[in-house]
Design a protein around this motif. Structure first.
Motif, PDB file in Angstrom:
ATOM      1  N   PHE A 154       9.732  20.553  14.277  1.00  0.00           N
ATOM      2  CA  PHE A 154      10.361  21.670  14.355  1.00  0.00           C
ATOM      3  C   PHE A 154      10.240  22.030  12.641  1.00  0.00           C
ATOM      4  CE2 PHE A 154      12.139  19.620  18.034  1.00  0.00           C
ATOM      5  CZ  PHE A 154      11.585  20.615  19.121  1.00  0.00           C
ATOM      6  N   ARG A 155       9.814  21.389  11.906  1.00  0.00           N
ATOM      7  CA  ARG A 155       9.536  21.517  10.470  1.00  0.00           C
ATOM      8  C   ARG A 155       8.358  21.453   9.809  1.00  0.00           C
ATOM      9  NH1 ARG A 155      14.067  17.994   7.482  1.00  0.00           N
ATOM     10  NH2 ARG A 155      13.334  19.213   5.718  1.00  0.00           N
ATOM     11  N   SER A 156       7.757  22.451   8.887  1.00  0.00           N
ATOM     12  CA  SER A 156       6.545  22.367   8.483  1.00  0.00           C
ATOM     13  C   SER A 156       6.473  20.824   7.698  1.00  0.00           C
ATOM     14  CB  SER A 156       6.480  23.392   7.207  1.00  0.00           C
ATOM     15  OG  SER A 156       6.465  24.546   7.868  1.00  0.00           O
ATOM     16  N   PRO A 157       5.162  20.512   7.511  1.00  0.00           N
ATOM     17  CA  PRO A 157       5.039  19.126   6.813  1.00  0.00           C
ATOM     18  C   PRO A 157       5.402  19.370   5.007  1.00  0.00           C
ATOM     19  CG  PRO A 157       2.758  19.830   7.937  1.00  0.00           C
ATOM     20  CD  PRO A 157       3.879  21.083   7.974  1.00  0.00           C
ATOM     21  N   PRO A 159      -0.159   3.535  -7.839  1.00  0.00           N
ATOM     22  CA  PRO A 159      -0.769   4.871  -7.361  1.00  0.00           C
ATOM     23  C   PRO A 159      -1.326   4.534  -5.974  1.00  0.00           C
ATOM     24  CG  PRO A 159      -2.205   3.973  -9.030  1.00  0.00           C
ATOM     25  CD  PRO A 159      -1.082   3.037  -8.986  1.00  0.00           C
ATOM     26  N   PRO A 160      -1.128   5.806  -5.351  1.00  0.00           N
ATOM     27  CA  PRO A 160      -1.209   5.927  -4.010  1.00  0.00           C
ATOM     28  C   PRO A 160      -2.736   5.255  -3.546  1.00  0.00           C
ATOM     29  CG  PRO A 160      -0.301   8.063  -4.493  1.00  0.00           C
ATOM     30  CD  PRO A 160      -0.606   7.161  -5.824  1.00  0.00           C
ATOM     31  N   SER A 161      -2.868   4.551  -2.688  1.00  0.00           N
ATOM     32  CA  SER A 161      -4.201   3.850  -2.370  1.00  0.00           C
ATOM     33  C   SER A 161      -4.720   4.696  -1.377  1.00  0.00           C
ATOM     34  CB  SER A 161      -4.204   2.436  -2.038  1.00  0.00           C
ATOM     35  OG  SER A 161      -3.094   2.048  -1.058  1.00  0.00           O
ATOM     36  N   VAL A 162      -3.959   5.548  -0.538  1.00  0.00           N
ATOM     37  CA  VAL A 162      -4.531   6.319   0.569  1.00  0.00           C
ATOM     38  C   VAL A 162      -3.998   7.677   0.403  1.00  0.00           C
ATOM     39  CG1 VAL A 162      -4.836   6.739   2.908  1.00  0.00           C
ATOM     40  CG2 VAL A 162      -4.940   4.261   1.934  1.00  0.00           C
ATOM     41  N   GLY A 163      -4.889   8.785   0.809  1.00  0.00           N
ATOM     42  CA  GLY A 163      -4.368  10.157   0.765  1.00  0.00           C
ATOM     43  C   GLY A 163      -4.422  10.785  -0.502  1.00  0.00           C
ATOM     44  N   GLY A 164      -3.203  11.699  -0.632  1.00  0.00           N
ATOM     45  CA  GLY A 164      -3.364  12.626  -1.894  1.00  0.00           C
ATOM     46  C   GLY A 164      -2.292  13.795  -1.432  1.00  0.00           C
ATOM     47  N   ARG A 165      -2.171  14.665  -2.411  1.00  0.00           N
ATOM     48  CA  ARG A 165      -1.141  15.631  -2.211  1.00  0.00           C
ATOM     49  C   ARG A 165      -1.234  16.510  -0.915  1.00  0.00           C
ATOM     50  NH1 ARG A 165       2.814  16.302  -6.176  1.00  0.00           N
ATOM     51  NH2 ARG A 165       2.454  15.305  -7.920  1.00  0.00           N
ATOM     52  N   ASP A 166      -2.605  16.624  -0.685  1.00  0.00           N
ATOM     53  CA  ASP A 166      -2.936  17.690   0.368  1.00  0.00           C
ATOM     54  C   ASP A 166      -3.319  16.932   1.631  1.00  0.00           C
ATOM     55  OD1 ASP A 166      -2.790  19.915  -1.298  1.00  0.00           O
ATOM     56  OD2 ASP A 166      -4.646  19.834  -2.052  1.00  0.00           O
ATOM     57  N   ALA A 167      -3.256  15.488   1.857  1.00  0.00           N
ATOM     58  CA  ALA A 167      -3.417  14.686   2.773  1.00  0.00           C
ATOM     59  C   ALA A 167      -2.297  15.280   3.879  1.00  0.00           C
ATOM     60  CB  ALA A 167      -3.629  13.564   2.615  1.00  0.00           C
ATOM     61  N   LEU A 168      -2.675  14.885   5.132  1.00  0.00           N
ATOM     62  CA  LEU A 168      -1.593  14.995   6.177  1.00  0.00           C
ATOM     63  C   LEU A 168      -1.234  13.800   6.849  1.00  0.00           C
ATOM     64  CD1 LEU A 168       0.115  17.260   7.790  1.00  0.00           C
ATOM     65  CD2 LEU A 168      -1.695  17.259   9.572  1.00  0.00           C
ATOM     66  N   ILE A 169      -0.032  13.481   6.925  1.00  0.00           N
ATOM     67  CA  ILE A 169       0.357  11.953   7.340  1.00  0.00           C
ATOM     68  C   ILE A 169       1.210  12.179   8.612  1.00  0.00           C
ATOM     69  CG2 ILE A 169       1.584  10.020   7.034  1.00  0.00           C
ATOM     70  CD1 ILE A 169       1.148  10.501   3.838  1.00  0.00           C
ATOM     71  N   CYS A 170       0.744  11.802   9.883  1.00  0.00           N
ATOM     72  CA  CYS A 170       1.417  11.989  11.125  1.00  0.00           C
ATOM     73  C   CYS A 170       1.337  10.933  11.769  1.00  0.00           C
ATOM     74  CB  CYS A 170       1.074  13.379  11.661  1.00  0.00           C
ATOM     75  SG  CYS A 170      -0.869  13.365  12.102  1.00  0.00           S
ATOM     76  N   PRO A 171       2.094  10.771  12.766  1.00  0.00           N
ATOM     77  CA  PRO A 171       2.199   9.814  13.720  1.00  0.00           C
ATOM     78  C   PRO A 171       0.967   9.726  14.460  1.00  0.00           C
ATOM     79  CG  PRO A 171       4.273  10.895  14.020  1.00  0.00           C
ATOM     80  CD  PRO A 171       3.561  11.564  13.019  1.00  0.00           C
ATOM     81  N   MET A 215       0.745  -1.261  -0.004  1.00  0.00           N
ATOM     82  CA  MET A 215       0.072  -0.009   0.266  1.00  0.00           C
ATOM     83  C   MET A 215       1.129   1.238   0.007  1.00  0.00           C
ATOM     84  SD  MET A 215      -2.289   1.443   3.298  1.00  0.00           S
ATOM     85  CE  MET A 215      -3.453   0.356   3.297  1.00  0.00           C
ATOM     86  N   LEU A 216       0.501   2.306  -0.618  1.00  0.00           N
ATOM     87  CA  LEU A 216       1.242   3.435  -0.851  1.00  0.00           C
ATOM     88  C   LEU A 216       0.275   4.509  -0.399  1.00  0.00           C
ATOM     89  CD1 LEU A 216       4.191   4.375  -1.885  1.00  0.00           C
ATOM     90  CD2 LEU A 216       2.844   5.188  -3.987  1.00  0.00           C
ATOM     91  N   ILE A 217       1.018   5.388   0.683  1.00  0.00           N
ATOM     92  CA  ILE A 217       0.213   6.520   1.279  1.00  0.00           C
ATOM     93  C   ILE A 217       0.913   7.668   0.750  1.00  0.00           C
ATOM     94  CG2 ILE A 217      -0.589   7.595   3.325  1.00  0.00           C
ATOM     95  CD1 ILE A 217      -0.416   4.935   4.699  1.00  0.00           C
ATOM     96  N   GLN A 218       0.178   8.620   0.148  1.00  0.00           N
ATOM     97  CA  GLN A 218       0.839   9.912  -0.155  1.00  0.00           C
ATOM     98  C   GLN A 218       0.229  11.126   0.595  1.00  0.00           C
ATOM     99  OE1 GLN A 218       0.030  11.201  -4.239  1.00  0.00           O
ATOM    100  NE2 GLN A 218       1.781  12.395  -4.159  1.00  0.00           N
ATOM    101  N   GLY A 219       1.004  12.090   0.988  1.00  0.00           N
ATOM    102  CA  GLY A 219       0.428  13.240   1.690  1.00  0.00           C
ATOM    103  C   GLY A 219       1.702  14.449   2.292  1.00  0.00           C
ATOM    104  N   ARG A 220       1.424  14.742   2.894  1.00  0.00           N
ATOM    105  CA  ARG A 220       2.575  15.910   3.622  1.00  0.00           C
ATOM    106  C   ARG A 220       2.611  15.074   4.849  1.00  0.00           C
ATOM    107  NH1 ARG A 220       3.567  19.876   1.379  1.00  0.00           N
ATOM    108  NH2 ARG A 220       2.528  21.493   0.536  1.00  0.00           N
ATOM    109  N   LEU A 221       4.225  14.918   5.037  1.00  0.00           N
ATOM    110  CA  LEU A 221       4.619  14.225   6.075  1.00  0.00           C
ATOM    111  C   LEU A 221       5.080  15.106   7.417  1.00  0.00           C
ATOM    112  CD1 LEU A 221       7.241  11.813   4.417  1.00  0.00           C
ATOM    113  CD2 LEU A 221       4.926  11.329   5.059  1.00  0.00           C
ATOM    114  N   LEU A 222       4.389  14.962   8.519  1.00  0.00           N
ATOM    115  CA  LEU A 222       4.436  15.720   9.558  1.00  0.00           C
ATOM    116  C   LEU A 222       5.118  14.829  10.466  1.00  0.00           C
ATOM    117  CD1 LEU A 222       4.227  18.313  11.222  1.00  0.00           C
ATOM    118  CD2 LEU A 222       1.920  17.436  12.007  1.00  0.00           C
TER     119      LEU A 222
END
Length: 129
Positions: free
Chosen positions: A12-15, A41-53, A1-8
């Protein structure tokens, strides 16, 4: 599975745009920028999704979840009129239903683990555990 988004992943850094590959339920790879060429292709998320712990709550009181927002009193009055009655209901048969509701609320907020304090009602606490 591939998850795409902004990595948080750094507080101390922006996603930053990136992706995570999950194999067998575990994170196998993390990358920044676009996903690798030739990957599915990503199965979850998208360019504007936020991925965080996920969040770990290090201190909560499951018997008091129904009392959230009951404040504005001096401490002892608040304990006597709000908290002690809530914990009393816990010991009189409400524990399992209240604990399930509390855990659902935690999960809905993205909490994947917690240290939950209970009450002195041994049998009710054993039932919940």
């Amino acid at each position: 599975m591939l998850i795409q988004g902004r990595l948080l992943i750094d507080p101390f850094r922006s996603p930053e745009p990136g992706w995570i590959r999950v194999v067998g339920g575990r994170i196998a790879e993390v990358g920044f920028g676009d996903p690798p060429k030739g990957s599915d292709p990503p199965s979850v998320g998208g360019r504007d999704a936020l991925i965080c712990p996920a969040f770990l709550d290090a201190h909560n009181h499951l018997p008091q979840f129904g009392s959230v927002g009951c404040d504005g009193m001096p401490l002892l009055e608040w304990l006597r009129t709000v908290i002690f009655p809530a914990e009393g209901w816990w010991g009189r048969g409400a524990a399992l239903q209240a604990a399930r509701g509390s855990v659902r609320r935690l999960a809905a907020a993205g909490t994947c683990g917690f240290a939950g304090f209970l009450t002195a009602h041994g049998e009710a606490c054993r039932e919940v555990l």
